[in-house]
Design a protein around this motif. Sequence first.
Motif, mmCIF file in Angstrom:
data_model
loop_
_atom_site.group_PDB
_atom_site.id
_atom_site.type_symbol
_atom_site.label_atom_id
_atom_site.label_comp_id
_atom_site.label_asym_id
_atom_site.label_seq_id
_atom_site.Cartn_x
_atom_site.Cartn_y
_atom_site.Cartn_z
ATOM 1 N N ASP A 58 0.841 -1.212 0.000
ATOM 2 C CA ASP A 58 0.000 0.000 0.000
ATOM 3 C C ASP A 58 0.873 1.257 0.000
ATOM 4 N N GLN A 59 1.965 1.235 0.754
ATOM 5 C CA GLN A 59 2.876 2.387 0.782
ATOM 6 C C GLN A 59 3.529 2.600 -0.585
ATOM 7 N N LEU A 60 3.905 1.521 -1.239
ATOM 8 C CA LEU A 60 4.607 1.623 -2.516
ATOM 9 C C LEU A 60 3.701 2.125 -3.635
ATOM 10 N N ARG A 61 2.455 1.738 -3.617
ATOM 11 C CA ARG A 61 1.561 2.060 -4.734
ATOM 12 C C ARG A 61 1.317 3.565 -4.866
ATOM 13 N N GLN A 62 1.528 4.312 -3.808
ATOM 14 C CA GLN A 62 1.317 5.762 -3.888
ATOM 15 C C GLN A 62 2.287 6.428 -4.860
ATOM 16 N N PHE A 63 3.391 5.746 -5.201
ATOM 17 C CA PHE A 63 4.391 6.338 -6.090
ATOM 18 C C PHE A 63 4.127 6.032 -7.561
ATOM 19 N N GLY A 64 3.139 5.193 -7.842
ATOM 20 C CA GLY A 64 2.678 5.004 -9.205
ATOM 21 C C GLY A 64 3.333 3.902 -10.005
ATOM 22 N N GLY A 65 4.346 3.242 -9.473
ATOM 23 C CA GLY A 65 5.009 2.170 -10.210
ATOM 24 C C GLY A 65 4.342 0.828 -9.978
ATOM 25 N N ARG A 66 4.838 -0.172 -10.686
ATOM 26 C CA ARG A 66 4.340 -1.533 -10.484
ATOM 27 C C ARG A 66 4.816 -2.069 -9.132
ATOM 28 N N VAL A 67 3.961 -2.861 -8.515
ATOM 29 C CA VAL A 67 4.294 -3.515 -7.249
ATOM 30 C C VAL A 67 3.891 -4.979 -7.355
ATOM 31 N N ALA A 68 4.816 -5.877 -7.098
ATOM 32 C CA ALA A 68 4.530 -7.311 -7.068
ATOM 33 C C ALA A 68 4.726 -7.816 -5.645
ATOM 34 N N VAL A 69 3.750 -8.542 -5.148
ATOM 35 C CA VAL A 69 3.790 -9.084 -3.787
ATOM 36 C C VAL A 69 4.020 -10.588 -3.874
ATOM 37 N N ILE A 70 5.096 -11.066 -3.254
ATOM 38 C CA ILE A 70 5.469 -12.472 -3.339
ATOM 39 C C ILE A 70 5.622 -13.039 -1.935
ATOM 40 N N GLN A 71 4.727 -13.917 -1.571
ATOM 41 C CA GLN A 71 4.832 -14.580 -0.276
ATOM 42 C C GLN A 71 5.735 -15.800 -0.434
#
Length: 274
Positions: A58-71
């Motif tokens: 959620d913090q990263l998405r504010q900057f507008g780039g792609r975000v991939a979450v890997i558990q």
Amino acid sequence: MGSKRLDGKRVVVTGASRGIGAAVARRAAAEGADVAIVARTVNAADAYLPGTLGETADQLRQFGGRVAVIQADLADENDRDRVIAEAEAGLGGSIDVLVNNAAVALYGTVADYAFKRMRLMYELNCVAPLHLAQAVIPAMTERGEGWIVNVSSGTARHWQGPPFQLGGTGTGTTVYGASKAALNRVSNGLAAELHGNGIRVNTVEPRAAVMSEGARDLVGDIVRPDQIESMEEMVEAILALCDCPADHTGRTHISLDLISELGLDVRSLDGAPM
């Protein structure tokens, strides 16, 4: 405003549910990178300490780039096997920067240290960073450029003595420090092998304690204020190794010393002047 430092770069950060990893991921996103974040904890219900991959995302998405979450459990070889492929799929291409931050610190006296704990620490703190590095090296070599940053620890250094000045944790950090010393050596050897291919491999450790959630849980009651450095300082040093020149490789850095050497201004986790 001009381009940001990591514009167009695809970055993987492990141990990014909290602490240094989450902070590095945030700063990388603020600098224009697309970021894949890796950890075991996705939701608060599964968290032993504050911080989850969901919150970091959620913090990263504010900057507008792609975000991939890997558990992934990086102590598990089968989980590690899929991390880089999932990151490439989520970010839309091969990885430019790998930050191996995930670690486990289990303190205990050496004479009766449990081997099961020792194996777990070496697996996560040394084997996993090499495993992920091996997965990104082929594409980096083909591209002629790449950055691998391994987060180490001052506990890798020997105590001088006798008499030995052990500090508040006594010999409890010995096995953890040994796993980080192994990481330093593997990083140096990898850098030597890859020199000339455009791939930089470095380690960096804090000069003083960075009071992440994990550090507070381990040593928060015995660390003095003068033994602490800020999260922003540690992140600034790591970021410097995410876009360093090709001949800056194979070194074991201390965070504040690197900042001084390069004449860096420490910025906030959002990339703003402080």
